[in-house]
Design an enzyme around this catalytic site. Structure first.
Site, PDB file in Angstrom:
ATOM      1  CB  ALA A 109      -5.650   7.637 -12.256  1.00 21.41           C
ATOM      2  CB  CYS A 110      -4.686   2.337 -10.525  1.00 20.82           C
ATOM      3  SG  CYS A 110      -3.605   1.432 -11.613  1.00 20.82           S
ATOM      4  CG  ASN A 111       0.377   2.547  -6.698  1.00 18.82           C
ATOM      5  OD1 ASN A 111       0.282   3.592  -6.057  1.00 18.82           O
ATOM      6  ND2 ASN A 111       1.394   1.743  -6.609  1.00 18.82           N
TER       7      ASN A 111
END
Lengths: 102, 460
Positions: free
Chosen positions: A10-12
């Site tokens: 997961a990232c932004n």
């Protein structure tokens, strides 16, 4: 039957992690592992947490780790090392994940 | 706090300050209402992009080969899209905010929050509105009409009301839902789903009734409504502060500094500036679609940042990559550059930020933070001076440089020329800092060379 392992990243916005996922998938294939790798923006990743074996956060959202841990239940949550992330070192990130999920 | 491979050594005191700064920023960015606002904007974004396409085609493409009645007929296509996107933006965003807040608070009925929010927003709208009844060129005639929602309230102009009422309605709904005394237990034998439906019904009726009472009081005693009050007392002052040149510069300086510490810049900018700046650009799209003139206080908007101050991603790192290919002697930098250039063209630069790296690399932090500020101020100045057209189209932030400038200004070639200049200026600014960074890095241990599998570099 062997349980298919699932690694969530997961990232932004899910953009840069998707690049890493692509390379990790290639790595999984090369090593002949039975592992699925997927990337999402953080809020969506938590919707896909069911059935996942590990949730790995991009270093840019490491501040969200506490929340993610609370939401992830039994699923271990880690933050990807900055240098590995930046250089898209898929081999190392995959090895880190496999060390935890076996 | 972070294991870093760069050579820059910060003094202890500075480090403590930076840690504190990162911690406070993370708290702000993680605040549930602000996070929900960011999530909601991310979800509605496709509608805004579609509106941008419609505005461009209607006002730039169609007039190239159509005129008169044929043009008017063709433009119906775009104006119907505007109607279904920009003109209902507040309604849609309000529902999304309710949904995202419900979800982020781990409330089990997020969709109920969305329904609540829309209903609450419309409850707060005035019951009679002034509508334009004639487009007579001699002067617009307005009439006071009933039974009608007006796009001033449902569209981009009402976004602020939509946001606040969505947050408020959902908060009240969740609060009332958690009151144990209001829970219905119909006893054994009654299916649980029946009890559950009452447990949604009662809080919803109660919360919406509260909104009804407030709406009635405002209307009867003060002759006004909450949406107008929000516009005058909250939207205008907040916009004036956070979307002024100084406000935007401060916010983006802090945001980009935060990224240098390894935490995504949207943690700050995404909550303090982006929602407001996005409202301005959507407003501009609506104005442009209607053939109006863009007001000066709308010159600063989201597109100034995304198009002119985020070239190659936060910190305008595309110019650093170009410098690397042309002037760098470091093999490591070039390897990272090859890996980073393809995503960089589409303004995604985590590989640069973490791989080059910029994070905790003092020499490169300086241009990373200051260059976007320079470009924001200069682009704003050029717009005010009339040298480039104001941004009137929202384009995705992943649109490559040069194309983005052309599209955002609805086809102003001067904006593209300015972007070419920006690239040149950016390269000149980054170059000395890159040299210093390389000197520092040369003294440090070299990176391991595992980057053989770097993606093939696209012809850039």
């Amino acid at each position: 039957m062997v349980h298919l392992k699932k690694i969530l990243l997961a990232c932004n916005a899910g953009m840069s992690t998707s690049l890493l996922v692509q390379k990790m998938q290639a790595e999984v294939k090369a090593q002949g592992l039975d592992v699925e790798v997927a990337a999402y923006p953080l809020n969506q990743a938590l919707d896909h947490i069911e059935g996942a074996d590990i949730l790995m956060l991009g270093p840019q959202i490491k501040y969200a780790k506490d929340d993610a841990v609370a939401a992830a239940g039994d699923v271990p949550v880690t933050v990807i090392d900055m240098a590995d992330y930046g250089r898209m070192n898929a081999k190392k990130v995959l090895a880190d994940a496999m060390a935890i999920i076996g | 706090m972070a294991d870093t491979t760069t050579g820059a050594e910060e003094p202890k005191k500075g480090q403590a300050f930076l840690d504190k700064f990162a911690e406070v920023s993370a708290k702000i960015g993680n605040q549930v209402h602000l996070r929900s606002l960011r999530d909601a904007f991310a979800t509605i974004c496709p509608l805004y992009i579609l509106a941008g396409v419609a505005v461009l085609i209607n006002n730039v493409v169609f007039p190239l080969f159509l005129s008169g009645d044929a043009l008017t007929a063709a433009k119906t296509w775009g104006s119907s899209l505007t109607q279904g996107t920009l003109n209902i933006a507040a309604l849609v965003l309000c529902a999304l905010i309710g949904y995202c807040l419900g979800k982020n608070k781990r409330f089990d009925n997020a969709i109920g929050c969305a329904v609540m929010s829309i209903s609450a927003l419309v409850i707060m709208m005035p019951q009679t509105v002034d509508a334009v009844v004639s487009t007579d060129p001699d002067g617009k005639q307005t009439a006071n009409v009933i039974n009608c929602l007006i796009s001033t309230n449902t569209g981009t102009n009402g976004l602020f009301g939509g946001i606040l009422i969505g947050l408020l309605a959902t908060t009240i709904f969740i609060k009332i839902s958690s009151v144990k005394q209001l829970r219905v237990n119909l006893g054994e034998g009654v299916p649980p789903a029946v009890s559950d439906s009452f447990n949604t019904l009662i809080p919803m009726i109660l919360s919406l009734s509260i909104f009804g009472v407030v709406a009635a009081c405002l209307q009867v005693f003060l002759g006004t409504n909450l949406i107008d009050l929000i516009k005058v007392w909250i939207q205008t002052p907040l916009m004036g502060l956070n979307t002024s040149l100084a406000g935007v510069l401060i916010i983006y300086t802090l945001a980009n500094l935060l990224f240098c510490l390894g935490i995504h810049q949207s943690t700050i900018s995404g909550v303090l500036a982006e929602p407001l700046l996005t409202i301005l650009i959507t407003d501009n799209m609506a104005t442009f679609a209607a053939g109006g003139t863009i007001p000066v206080d709308h010159y600063m908007n989201m597109q100034i940042i995304n198009t002119f101050a985020l070239i190659g991603g936060s910190g305008c790192t595309l110019m650093l990559l170009l410098d690397t290919f042309l002037f760098s002697k470091s093999k490591t930098s070039k390897t990272v550059g090859k890996l980073a250039i393809a995503p960089g063209i589409f303004n995604i630069n985590e590989p640069v930020i973490y791989g080059y790296p910029i994070v905790f690399n003092l020499p490169l932090m300086v241009p990373f933070v200051l260059l976007p500020d320079l470009f924001i101020a200069a682009t704003y100045g050029l717009t005010c001076a009339g040298l480039i057209a104001p941004c009137v189209v929202m384009v995705p932030w992943t649109t490559p440089v040069f194309i983005s400038g052309f599209l955002a200004t609805a086809g102003d070639f001067r904006a593209v020329i300015w972007q070419v200049l920006e690239v040149a200026i950016g390269m000149a600014v980054y170059l000395p800092f890159m040299k210093v960074s390389e000197k520092v890095a040369a003294k440090e241990a070299t990176f391991d060379e595992k980057s053989e599998d770097a993606p093939a570099i696209d012809a850039a």
